[in-house]
Write a protein that holds these residues in place. Structure first.
Motif, PDB file in Angstrom:
ATOM      1  N   ARG A   1       0.834  -1.216   0.000  1.00 56.68           N
ATOM      2  CA  ARG A   1       0.000   0.000   0.000  1.00 56.68           C
ATOM      3  C   ARG A   1       0.862   1.258   0.000  1.00 56.68           C
ATOM      4  O   ARG A   1       0.595   2.209  -0.709  1.00 56.68           O
ATOM      5  N   ARG A   2       1.888   1.257   0.830  1.00 62.65           N
ATOM      6  CA  ARG A   2       2.731   2.453   0.970  1.00 62.65           C
ATOM      7  C   ARG A   2       3.490   2.775  -0.317  1.00 62.65           C
ATOM      8  O   ARG A   2       3.520   3.908  -0.772  1.00 62.65           O
ATOM      9  N   PHE A   3       4.143   1.767  -0.889  1.00 59.03           N
ATOM     10  CA  PHE A   3       5.008   2.022  -2.034  1.00 59.03           C
ATOM     11  C   PHE A   3       4.279   1.989  -3.369  1.00 59.03           C
ATOM     12  O   PHE A   3       4.751   2.578  -4.338  1.00 59.03           O
ATOM     13  N   GLY A   4       3.155   1.278  -3.443  1.00 59.41           N
ATOM     14  CA  GLY A   4       2.492   1.153  -4.731  1.00 59.41           C
ATOM     15  C   GLY A   4       1.014   1.451  -4.760  1.00 59.41           C
ATOM     16  O   GLY A   4       0.390   1.428  -5.811  1.00 59.41           O
ATOM     17  N   GLY A   5       0.410   1.711  -3.591  1.00 58.29           N
ATOM     18  CA  GLY A   5      -1.030   1.922  -3.557  1.00 58.29           C
ATOM     19  C   GLY A   5      -1.778   0.673  -3.973  1.00 58.29           C
ATOM     20  O   GLY A   5      -2.858   0.744  -4.553  1.00 58.29           O
ATOM     21  N   LEU A   6      -1.197  -0.491  -3.684  1.00 53.66           N
ATOM     22  CA  LEU A   6      -1.733  -1.773  -4.138  1.00 53.66           C
ATOM     23  C   LEU A   6      -2.057  -2.668  -2.956  1.00 53.66           C
ATOM     24  O   LEU A   6      -1.692  -2.383  -1.824  1.00 53.66           O
ATOM     25  N   SER A   7      -2.723  -3.767  -3.258  1.00 52.66           N
ATOM     26  CA  SER A   7      -2.923  -4.829  -2.286  1.00 52.66           C
ATOM     27  C   SER A   7      -2.578  -6.136  -2.988  1.00 52.66           C
ATOM     28  O   SER A   7      -2.515  -6.168  -4.222  1.00 52.66           O
ATOM     29  N   PRO A   8      -2.358  -7.228  -2.251  1.00 53.89           N
ATOM     30  CA  PRO A   8      -2.047  -8.495  -2.926  1.00 53.89           C
ATOM     31  C   PRO A   8      -3.098  -8.906  -3.947  1.00 53.89           C
ATOM     32  O   PRO A   8      -2.788  -9.566  -4.934  1.00 53.89           O
ATOM     33  N   ALA A   9      -4.344  -8.473  -3.739  1.00 52.46           N
ATOM     34  CA  ALA A   9      -5.418  -8.835  -4.675  1.00 52.46           C
ATOM     35  C   ALA A   9      -5.462  -7.928  -5.901  1.00 52.46           C
ATOM     36  O   ALA A   9      -6.111  -8.250  -6.890  1.00 52.46           O
ATOM     37  N   ARG A  10      -4.768  -6.792  -5.861  1.00 55.21           N
ATOM     38  CA  ARG A  10      -4.845  -5.827  -6.960  1.00 55.21           C
ATOM     39  C   ARG A  10      -3.473  -5.588  -7.583  1.00 55.21           C
ATOM     40  O   ARG A  10      -2.888  -4.526  -7.473  1.00 55.21           O
ATOM     41  N   LEU A  11      -2.932  -6.607  -8.240  1.00 50.01           N
ATOM     42  CA  LEU A  11      -1.624  -6.479  -8.868  1.00 50.01           C
ATOM     43  C   LEU A  11      -1.694  -6.569 -10.382  1.00 50.01           C
ATOM     44  O   LEU A  11      -0.743  -6.221 -11.063  1.00 50.01           O
ATOM     45  N   ALA A  12      -2.811  -7.023 -10.928  1.00 48.58           N
ATOM     46  CA  ALA A  12      -2.888  -7.295 -12.362  1.00 48.58           C
ATOM     47  C   ALA A  12      -2.590  -6.075 -13.214  1.00 48.58           C
ATOM     48  O   ALA A  12      -1.988  -6.179 -14.278  1.00 48.58           O
ATOM     49  N   ASP A  13      -2.998  -4.881 -12.753  1.00 48.88           N
ATOM     50  CA  ASP A  13      -2.803  -3.682 -13.574  1.00 48.88           C
ATOM     51  C   ASP A  13      -1.512  -2.939 -13.238  1.00 48.88           C
ATOM     52  O   ASP A  13      -1.262  -1.851 -13.726  1.00 48.88           O
ATOM     53  N   ALA A  14      -0.671  -3.521 -12.398  1.00 48.74           N
ATOM     54  CA  ALA A  14       0.588  -2.871 -12.024  1.00 48.74           C
ATOM     55  C   ALA A  14       1.665  -3.215 -13.039  1.00 48.74           C
ATOM     56  O   ALA A  14       1.739  -4.324 -13.540  1.00 48.74           O
ATOM     57  N   THR A  15       2.491  -2.225 -13.355  1.00 46.76           N
ATOM     58  CA  THR A  15       3.617  -2.437 -14.264  1.00 46.76           C
ATOM     59  C   THR A  15       4.901  -2.340 -13.471  1.00 46.76           C
ATOM     60  O   THR A  15       5.137  -1.361 -12.779  1.00 46.76           O
TER      61      THR A  15
END
Length: 198
Positions: A178-192
């Motif tokens: 969350r801190r470094f990418g604004g992500l969660s383990p469930a929301r990685l598909a759209d990360a580059t």
């Protein structure tokens, strides 16, 4: 133009807007932009402020007909600024940063210093000068990248990825995502993820 940062930020993109970007390897920031990365740490400069910090950026601002043209212009700009020097880091700095990368940020500064016959303070100075970040911050970002790759590319479960990446537990890893990418383990598909080879 974004300096070394330890937090993510969103960029507003409107329909019809195109952009191209590069992520600079440690050591290339200064030779391309003309100043040390630490001077832009945790900052983002836009429009005229960015151009005043690095006037040659003005050559990138003309409109283009295609995204490819913008991409080509950016690549040409970087190549012209780097010139023939494709290794602006000293051999010692490359070895220190390689040790951080090889351990995915899990080796303490003292261990890296001992491996290279240096003081911890010297290693701290080398990392700060090359990356614009203190060694602990740099190590946490490397650890975050490893966790992302373990989750996305290797398809490990969140608990397995947390252990393999060196986090205390899954909650600790989730906090870092969350801190470094604004992500969660469930929301990685759209990360580059950009690697040093890209």
């Amino acid at each position: 133009m974004t300096g070394p940062t330890t937090a993510y930020y969103d960029v507003a993109v409107e329909p019809g807007m195109g952009f191209a970007g590069i992520r600079l390897r440690p050591g290339f920031f200064q030779c391309i932009l003309g100043f040390k990365p630490i001077s832009l740490r945790e900052q983002t400069l836009v429009d005229d402020v960015a151009i005043s910090a690095c006037p040659p950026l003005a050559t990138l601002c003309a409109e283009t007909d295609t995204p490819e043209a913008l991409h080509d212009r950016l690549i040409g700009f970087v190549r012209s600024r780097v010139g023939q020097d494709h290794a602006p880091l000293s051999r010692q700095t490359r070895r220190i940063l390689s040790a951080f990368h090889a351990s995915s940020g899990r080796l303490p500064v003292q261990d890296i210093a001992r491996m290279h016959g240096l003081s911890a303070r010297t290693v701290q100075r080398i990392v700060l000068d090359a990356t614009g970040l203190p060694p602990k911050s740099y190590a946490r970002i490397l650890q975050f990248h490893r966790a992302m790759r373990l989750l996305r590319d290797h398809r490990l479960s969140p608990s397995e990825a947390a252990v393999e990446a060196g986090y205390a537990d899954q909650a600790h890893m989730t906090h870092a995502l969350r801190r470094f990418g604004g992500l969660s383990p469930a929301r990685l598909a759209d990360a580059t993820l950009v690697t040093l080879r890209d």
